[in-house]
Every structure is written in C-alpha cells, then in structure tokens.
Design an enzyme around this catalytic site. Structure first.
Site, PDB file in Angstrom:
ATOM      1  CE1 TYR A 185      -3.678   2.596   1.064  1.00 34.35           C
ATOM      2  CE2 TYR A 185      -1.774   3.634   2.106  1.00 34.35           C
ATOM      3  CZ  TYR A 185      -3.072   3.704   1.644  1.00 34.35           C
ATOM      4  OH  TYR A 185      -3.768   4.888   1.739  1.00 34.35           O
ATOM      5  CD  GLU A 226      -6.254   4.422  -0.755  1.00 30.10           C
ATOM      6  OE1 GLU A 226      -5.999   4.843   0.383  1.00 30.10           O
ATOM      7  OE2 GLU A 226      -7.047   3.499  -0.953  1.00 30.10           O
TER       8      GLU A 226
END
Ligand code: GDP
Ligand code: MN
Length: 379
Positions: free
Chosen positions: A101, A189
C-alpha cells in the site's frame, strides 16, 4: 470530488507511474475487443466510486476470450454499495508476487501531508489501521521541503528489502506526491502497489480524491466529474444548494450552518445515538429547500426520527415551519419529527406548527435527547 480508477491511472501514466496496459469499456462487446488487443488473461474491473470492489465481486480475472463478454456483461449489470456499474476497465493481468500500500493524506492535527505505506496491501487501509495499526508506516512531510529522497528510500528499504526496488519505490512515491500536491488532493493512494515476479513495481489500483475547496484552481478536473456515478442523493442536495453527506445512523438531521450541524451530530453521539446524515440547509432557507432536505432524508430507510435544529438569523423559523407543513402535505412522513426552532420569528413558527405532528422542543439538548429516544434509544 472522486474520480474513477481509469481516470486516476491516466494521470499516473502521464507522470510516469507504472500502470498496466488497459482500457475502459462501456459495453461487453467493447470489453471483448479490448481483451483481444491486450491478450489473455485479463482482469475486468467495475468502475464505481467506492472501494472494496474486489470483495463485492466487481474484479474478475478472465482466462479465456470467450468468457470476456459474459463476465464483462455481468459486472456491467451489477450495483456495488448502491452505485450502478456503467463502465469496466479491462487490464492485462499482472503476475503478483506481493501487494503493498502507498498513499498520501493530509494530517490535520500535525498540519502536514503524510506518506503512508504498508506491506499489508490489497486490504482496505481503514481495516489495517483498525486491526493492525503497527503495519502502517508513516512519514510526516515538511510542506516547504516536500517529500525528501531519504524519507521515501527508508520506507522503500523497509518494505522491499533491497536498494534497487527501494529506488523504484522512491520514484513512484515522489511522482505520486507531486500529483497530490499540484492537484490539491485530499487523498491519493495506490492499493495495491504490486511487486511482480521480476522485482518491478506496478500500480494496480488508483484512488485520487480532489479537495472540493481547491477545485477552482483546476477547472480541467471538473471535466473528470462523473455525476451519474456519484451518490445520487448527494448530487440532488448539491443542486438544491444543500450540503448533505449520508452517514450510517438512524437520527436524521436538518440544520442550518455547518458548525451547528457538526455540534448537533456531536450531541447525538453524546446521547448515545448515531446521526443518519450531515445536512446544512445553508444561511437562507425557503420552504422549497426544506422540502428537498426532508425528502432526501426520508428516502434513507435507516432514518427512524428526524431532528430539525434551526438557529434563526437570516434563516427565518416561520419559513422552516411552513416548509415542514408543505412537506407533510406532500409526503407521508412515518417517523417522528422533532423541531427546535429558535431565533428570528420563532414565535410565529410555533403557531404554525401547533396542532401538527411536529414535536416542538425548547432546547437543542432536549431535542437531541428526544430524537435519540424516539429513534430507538442508545446504540
Ligand atoms: P478494490 O477491491 O476496489 O480495491 O480493487 P483492486 O483493483 O484493488 O483489486 C482487488 C484485488 O484484486 C487486488 O488486491 C488484487 O489482489 C486483485 N487483482 C487486481 N488486479 C489484478 C491482476 O492484474 N492480477 C492479479 N493476479 N490480481 C489482481
Ligand atoms: Mn484496491
């Protein structure tokens, strides 16, 4: 403002963040043609403005060309979290070795942007934050200096374990940060950022949220807005000049002013309830606005009581009361409505509401308590 994955990936492509070869399609036939061009296997992904599409069955790997049309058709027929799928992204399938991530948000408490990264990729970061917060690495960024090379390299080394990959990670992080900054994002993101079997990195998913308050500086970004895919009730509210955000609770609120609306929500929580929404009818009000506000709230089946909390200044309490009466005539309101109306023309408002089903209360705390109680008590 949210944009779709395929739009976010186009931005990534422009700045040189590695993304898979892929194309967006609006029909199953089109998806088929794209898959043919890319070669199999492909991954077909629902384009909706919410996360967790994978879990909801909106991300499917397809091995055979003859299956593409059927599966794309199935996904195009789905609704995910109440949002209809109108487009699918057809991507070449990546051979994932590991999922990570990487994202940037604004840390309001520390007044700076923060890089967040994790080896627990692919899972929604909110869940990681809740269950295993230690797995999220964070770096605060000095807004003046920007994201420094060593900061990104340190994180890259920790996650990936070798300098070559850490440098690739640094390049991606710096490009992503530049987009975050230049486009006035509230969040950006990559989840998952994946490592392939050959050690290279690839952004497999993309989320870019623009801060609405910065949109005036980026007129081009307005063109990326997909009104059809936004929460329909929020769009309707925006058009009526109301600020409405749907929440998960059962106490509906109609309030004037964002500050009072926040305070009302806080108080609902304080008395053990859960607000069903944030709704600010704005400074001036009209019976028309009130009607839209009530009908939006009533369309949420979770709502078990409605609290109208108005501090009348420019907003006139009698306008609100008249609006409530009109609504009651046109819509069959099955839940209790509690009204705290104070300020301009509040006396008149009380006269208007006398003898109706609307329950007047004197104080904000009293109104909130009553609303929580009538909605079914403490959660
Ligand atoms: P989300 O569920 O809405 O976040 O959608 P994602 O695009 O992140 O996809 C969900 C998951 O599907 C990823 O975490 C991967 O595990 C898997 N996935 C997506 N694309 C690919 C791909 O090209 N290859 C493989 N093997 N898995 C993929
Ligand atoms: Mn994802």
């Amino acid at each position: 403002m949210k944009i779709h994955e395929y739009q976010a990936k186009e931005i990534f492509r422009e700045v040189g963040i590695p993304v898979p070869r892929e194309k967006v399609a609006s029909s199953a036939k089109e998806a088929m043609a794209i898959a043919q061009g890319l070669g199999l296997p492909v991954v077909i992904k629902a384009q909706v403005l919410v996360g967790g599409r994978g879990k909801a069955g909106g991300v499917k790997k397809v091995e055979r060309l003859e299956d593409v049309e059927v599966i794309a058709g199935e996904i195009l027929g789905m609704s995910i979290k109440g949002l209809k799928v109108r487009k699918v992204l057809v991507s070449e399938c990546a051979d994932i070795e590991k999922e990570f991530y990487l994202g940037f948000i604004v840390d309001r408490a520390n007044q700076c942007p923060v890089l967040m990264a994790s080896a627990a990729g692919g899972i929604e970061i909110e869940q990681v934050a809740k269950e295993t917060p230690k797995k999220i690495l964070k770096v605060q960024i000095d807004p003046g200096a920007g994201l420094l090379g060593f900061q990104a390299r340190n994180i890259g080394m920790e996650l990936l374990g070798n300098i070559k990959q850490a440098l690739a990670f640094t390049g991606i992080a710096q490009k992503l940060y530049r987009v975050f900054l230049e486009q006035d994002c509230s969040l950006i993101e990559i989840n998952p950022l994946v490592r392939l079997n050959d050690g290279s990195l690839l952004a497999l998913d993309a989320k870019v949220n623009f801060d609405d308050n910065g949109l005036f500086r980026h007129r081009d970004n307005e063109g990326l807005r997909d009104v059809d895919s936004e929460e329909p009730k929020e769009v309707e509210a925006k058009q009526a000049g109301l600020s409405y955000i749907k929440l998960e609770g059962n106490v509906g609120c109609v309030v004037n002013g964002a500050g009072l609306a926040m305070a009302t929500m806080d108080l609902i929580k304080r008395y053990g309830g859960e607000p069903a929404n944030f709704l600010d009818v704005g400074g001036s009000s009209s019976p028309e606005k009130m009607k839209t506000a009530m009908s939006i709230i009533l369309s949420d089946p979770n709502v078990k009581a409605i609290l109208v909390n108005i501090f009348g200044g420019i907003t006139r309490c009698d306008d609100i009361a008249n609006g409530l009466l009109q609504v009651a005539k046109e819509i069959d309101i099955k839940v209790p409505v509690i009204a705290r109306l104070t300020g301009t023309h509040s006396g008149k408002a009380l006269e208007i509401l006398a003898g109706t089903r609307v329950l007047p209360v004197k104080t904000m705390a009293g109104g909130v308590k009553k609303a929580v109680e009538l909605a079914g008590g403490e959660k």
